[in-house]
Design a protein around this motif. Structure first.
Motif, PDB file in Angstrom:
ATOM      1  N   ILE A  18      -4.242   2.582   3.116  1.00 20.96           N
ATOM      2  CA  ILE A  18      -2.790   2.539   2.929  1.00 20.96           C
ATOM      3  C   ILE A  18      -2.076   2.662   4.279  1.00 20.96           C
ATOM      4  O   ILE A  18      -1.128   1.926   4.564  1.00 20.96           O
ATOM      5  CB  ILE A  18      -2.344   3.615   1.928  1.00 20.96           C
ATOM      6  CG1 ILE A  18      -2.908   3.284   0.543  1.00 20.96           C
ATOM      7  CG2 ILE A  18      -0.826   3.750   1.902  1.00 20.96           C
ATOM      8  CD1 ILE A  18      -2.804   4.407  -0.471  1.00 20.96           C
ATOM      9  N   GLU A  19      -2.538   3.574   5.124  1.00 17.34           N
ATOM     10  CA  GLU A  19      -1.945   3.736   6.466  1.00 17.34           C
ATOM     11  C   GLU A  19      -2.083   2.473   7.302  1.00 17.34           C
ATOM     12  O   GLU A  19      -1.260   2.200   8.173  1.00 17.34           O
ATOM     13  CB  GLU A  19      -2.611   4.903   7.203  1.00 17.34           C
ATOM     14  CG  GLU A  19      -2.246   6.264   6.653  1.00 17.34           C
ATOM     15  CD  GLU A  19      -3.140   7.382   7.196  1.00 17.34           C
ATOM     16  OE1 GLU A  19      -4.035   7.099   8.038  1.00 17.34           O
ATOM     17  OE2 GLU A  19      -2.944   8.523   6.761  1.00 17.34           O
ATOM     18  N   ASN A  20      -3.130   1.688   7.036  1.00 14.21           N
ATOM     19  CA  ASN A  20      -3.353   0.436   7.759  1.00 14.21           C
ATOM     20  C   ASN A  20      -2.644  -0.741   7.092  1.00 14.21           C
ATOM     21  O   ASN A  20      -3.020  -1.890   7.293  1.00 14.21           O
ATOM     22  CB  ASN A  20      -4.855   0.166   7.908  1.00 14.21           C
ATOM     23  CG  ASN A  20      -5.446   0.950   9.047  1.00 14.21           C
ATOM     24  OD1 ASN A  20      -5.412   0.507  10.186  1.00 14.21           O
ATOM     25  ND2 ASN A  20      -5.960   2.136   8.756  1.00 14.21           N
ATOM     26  N   LYS A  21      -1.644  -0.427   6.287  1.00 13.27           N
ATOM     27  CA  LYS A  21      -0.752  -1.426   5.686  1.00 13.27           C
ATOM     28  C   LYS A  21      -1.401  -2.294   4.617  1.00 13.27           C
ATOM     29  O   LYS A  21      -0.941  -3.404   4.356  1.00 13.27           O
ATOM     30  CB  LYS A  21      -0.120  -2.326   6.760  1.00 13.27           C
ATOM     31  CG  LYS A  21       0.552  -1.573   7.887  1.00 13.27           C
ATOM     32  CD  LYS A  21       1.733  -0.772   7.412  1.00 13.27           C
ATOM     33  CE  LYS A  21       2.464  -0.162   8.594  1.00 13.27           C
ATOM     34  NZ  LYS A  21       2.833   1.195   8.433  1.00 13.27           N
ATOM     35  N   PHE A  22      -2.470  -1.812   3.999  1.00 15.52           N
ATOM     36  CA  PHE A  22      -3.042  -2.526   2.871  1.00 15.52           C
ATOM     37  C   PHE A  22      -2.361  -2.054   1.599  1.00 15.52           C
ATOM     38  O   PHE A  22      -2.092  -0.868   1.436  1.00 15.52           O
ATOM     39  CB  PHE A  22      -4.557  -2.296   2.772  1.00 15.52           C
ATOM     40  CG  PHE A  22      -5.324  -3.028   3.832  1.00 15.52           C
ATOM     41  CD1 PHE A  22      -5.641  -4.370   3.685  1.00 15.52           C
ATOM     42  CD2 PHE A  22      -5.717  -2.377   4.984  1.00 15.52           C
ATOM     43  CE1 PHE A  22      -6.335  -5.045   4.671  1.00 15.52           C
ATOM     44  CE2 PHE A  22      -6.417  -3.039   5.981  1.00 15.52           C
ATOM     45  CZ  PHE A  22      -6.729  -4.379   5.819  1.00 15.52           C
ATOM     46  N   ASP A  23      -2.067  -2.995   0.721  1.00 11.48           N
ATOM     47  CA  ASP A  23      -1.472  -2.682  -0.569  1.00 11.48           C
ATOM     48  C   ASP A  23      -2.625  -2.327  -1.509  1.00 11.48           C
ATOM     49  O   ASP A  23      -3.463  -3.173  -1.820  1.00 11.48           O
ATOM     50  CB  ASP A  23      -0.702  -3.903  -1.075  1.00 11.48           C
ATOM     51  CG  ASP A  23       0.084  -3.624  -2.330  1.00 11.48           C
ATOM     52  OD1 ASP A  23      -0.141  -2.580  -2.976  1.00 11.48           O
ATOM     53  OD2 ASP A  23       0.918  -4.470  -2.689  1.00 11.48           O
ATOM     54  N   VAL A  24      -2.677  -1.062  -1.930  1.00 14.31           N
ATOM     55  CA  VAL A  24      -3.801  -0.545  -2.712  1.00 14.31           C
ATOM     56  C   VAL A  24      -3.290   0.015  -4.033  1.00 14.31           C
ATOM     57  O   VAL A  24      -2.328   0.778  -4.055  1.00 14.31           O
ATOM     58  CB  VAL A  24      -4.529   0.587  -1.936  1.00 14.31           C
ATOM     59  CG1 VAL A  24      -5.697   1.132  -2.738  1.00 14.31           C
ATOM     60  CG2 VAL A  24      -4.984   0.107  -0.565  1.00 14.31           C
ATOM     61  N   THR A  25      -3.952  -0.357  -5.106  1.00 15.91           N
ATOM     62  CA  THR A  25      -3.700   0.231  -6.420  1.00 15.91           C
ATOM     63  C   THR A  25      -4.980   0.953  -6.813  1.00 15.91           C
ATOM     64  O   THR A  25      -6.066   0.366  -6.740  1.00 15.91           O
ATOM     65  CB  THR A  25      -3.367  -0.857  -7.459  1.00 15.91           C
ATOM     66  OG1 THR A  25      -2.256  -1.618  -6.989  1.00 15.91           O
ATOM     67  CG2 THR A  25      -3.026  -0.240  -8.801  1.00 15.91           C
ATOM     68  N   THR A  26      -4.854   2.217  -7.191  1.00 18.68           N
ATOM     69  CA  THR A  26      -6.045   3.003  -7.539  1.00 18.68           C
ATOM     70  C   THR A  26      -6.094   3.254  -9.039  1.00 18.68           C
ATOM     71  O   THR A  26      -5.066   3.344  -9.711  1.00 18.68           O
ATOM     72  CB  THR A  26      -6.062   4.358  -6.805  1.00 18.68           C
ATOM     73  OG1 THR A  26      -4.953   5.140  -7.233  1.00 18.68           O
ATOM     74  CG2 THR A  26      -6.023   4.170  -5.305  1.00 18.68           C
ATOM     75  N   PHE A  27      -7.307   3.369  -9.543  1.00 18.35           N
ATOM     76  CA  PHE A  27      -7.578   3.687 -10.940  1.00 18.35           C
ATOM     77  C   PHE A  27      -8.705   4.712 -10.966  1.00 18.35           C
ATOM     78  O   PHE A  27      -9.439   4.861  -9.984  1.00 18.35           O
ATOM     79  CB  PHE A  27      -8.038   2.438 -11.706  1.00 18.35           C
ATOM     80  CG  PHE A  27      -7.082   1.281 -11.614  1.00 18.35           C
ATOM     81  CD1 PHE A  27      -6.015   1.166 -12.490  1.00 18.35           C
ATOM     82  CD2 PHE A  27      -7.246   0.309 -10.635  1.00 18.35           C
ATOM     83  CE1 PHE A  27      -5.140   0.102 -12.406  1.00 18.35           C
ATOM     84  CE2 PHE A  27      -6.369  -0.763 -10.549  1.00 18.35           C
ATOM     85  CZ  PHE A  27      -5.313  -0.861 -11.431  1.00 18.35           C
ATOM     86  N   ASP A  28      -8.880   5.364 -12.091  1.00 17.00           N
ATOM     87  CA  ASP A  28     -10.011   6.280 -12.285  1.00 17.00           C
ATOM     88  C   ASP A  28     -10.155   7.268 -11.138  1.00 17.00           C
ATOM     89  O   ASP A  28     -11.244   7.442 -10.584  1.00 17.00           O
ATOM     90  CB  ASP A  28     -11.317   5.511 -12.481  1.00 17.00           C
ATOM     91  CG  ASP A  28     -11.282   4.594 -13.683  1.00 17.00           C
ATOM     92  OD1 ASP A  28     -10.599   4.943 -14.671  1.00 17.00           O
ATOM     93  OD2 ASP A  28     -11.927   3.528 -13.634  1.00 17.00           O
ATOM     94  N   ASN A  29      -9.037   7.892 -10.769  1.00 16.04           N
ATOM     95  CA  ASN A  29      -9.070   8.944  -9.758  1.00 16.04           C
ATOM     96  C   ASN A  29      -9.686   8.473  -8.434  1.00 16.04           C
ATOM     97  O   ASN A  29     -10.591   9.103  -7.902  1.00 16.04           O
ATOM     98  CB  ASN A  29      -9.791  10.179 -10.308  1.00 16.04           C
ATOM     99  CG  ASN A  29      -9.300  11.445  -9.664  1.00 16.04           C
ATOM    100  OD1 ASN A  29      -8.277  11.470  -8.998  1.00 16.04           O
ATOM    101  ND2 ASN A  29     -10.033  12.514  -9.859  1.00 16.04           N
ATOM    102  N   TYR A  30      -9.203   7.334  -7.947  1.00 17.25           N
ATOM    103  CA  TYR A  30      -9.602   6.748  -6.654  1.00 17.25           C
ATOM    104  C   TYR A  30     -10.945   6.026  -6.673  1.00 17.25           C
ATOM    105  O   TYR A  30     -11.363   5.491  -5.660  1.00 17.25           O
ATOM    106  CB  TYR A  30      -9.650   7.791  -5.530  1.00 17.25           C
ATOM    107  CG  TYR A  30      -8.330   8.379  -5.147  1.00 17.25           C
ATOM    108  CD1 TYR A  30      -7.538   7.791  -4.174  1.00 17.25           C
ATOM    109  CD2 TYR A  30      -7.877   9.549  -5.747  1.00 17.25           C
ATOM    110  CE1 TYR A  30      -6.322   8.340  -3.813  1.00 17.25           C
ATOM    111  CE2 TYR A  30      -6.668  10.113  -5.389  1.00 17.25           C
ATOM    112  CZ  TYR A  30      -5.888   9.502  -4.417  1.00 17.25           C
ATOM    113  OH  TYR A  30      -4.693  10.049  -4.059  1.00 17.25           O
TER     114      TYR A  30
END
Length: 178
Positions: A18-30
């Motif tokens: 996320i800090e490296n500007k990637f758009d991340v969606t998390t599921f199942d507690n990462y």
């Protein structure tokens, strides 16, 4: 370890993505992620946007994550149906020194920049690349336009169904401008 509780390294790696500007969606507690991945410049994949799924095992980082394309891509080392990636650093050569950022900053861009038709998961893509490299670029560009264009990503983000049909018929299309 209880799979409901992510290990510290997983949290750090996801935060670094996320800090490296990637758009991340998390599921199942990462443990399950969808990462938006952009095609590298100066490749036929440039301008494309793919959803890449990442499944992190309980013993991550000592065991490699499972990484695959959810958005269809035409590439010799990616299975066109499942999105499975054939890349030795994600399989046999994985080390705990690697992290999620290196996958998206280095490994996947290098995979798209340097396809290996000698170790294919998509034999059709490998054959086209080997026999007619210009045709390969054309088919990749058509796939980017049809499946990995920014409008498809917006549809997906809005929760709309985005159809991922097979692009095999692209090989028989008449090539008028390229």
């Amino acid at each position: 370890m209880n799979p409901a509780i992510p290990n510290h390294r997983i949290k750090i790696d996801v935060m670094r993505l996320i800090e490296n500007k990637f758009d991340v969606t998390t599921f199942d507690n990462y443990r399950n992620l969808i990462v938006k991945f952009y095609g590298p410049a100066d490749t036929p994949y440039e301008g494309g946007v793919w959803r890449v799924r990442v499944l992190l095992p309980d013993n991550y980082p000592f065991k490699s994550p499972s990484v695959g394309f959810d958005t269809q891509i035409f590439h010799p080392n990616v299975d066109q149906i499942s999105g499975t990636i054939c890349l030795d650093v994600l399989n046999q050569k994985w080390t705990a020194l690697y992290d999620l950022v290196i996958i998206f900053d280095t490994f996947l861009p290098q995979l798209l920049k340097n396809p290996n038709p000698d170790d294919p998961l998509n034999h059709c893509a490998a054959m086209v690349l080997t026999r007619t490299p210009e045709r390969y670029k054309y088919v990749v560009a058509k796939h980017v336009q049809e499946f990995a264009n920014p409008e498809k990503v917006k549809q997906w983000e809005r929760g709309e169904d985005v159809e991922q049909e097979s692009g095999i018929s692209d090989l028989s299309d008449n090539e008028e401008d390229g």
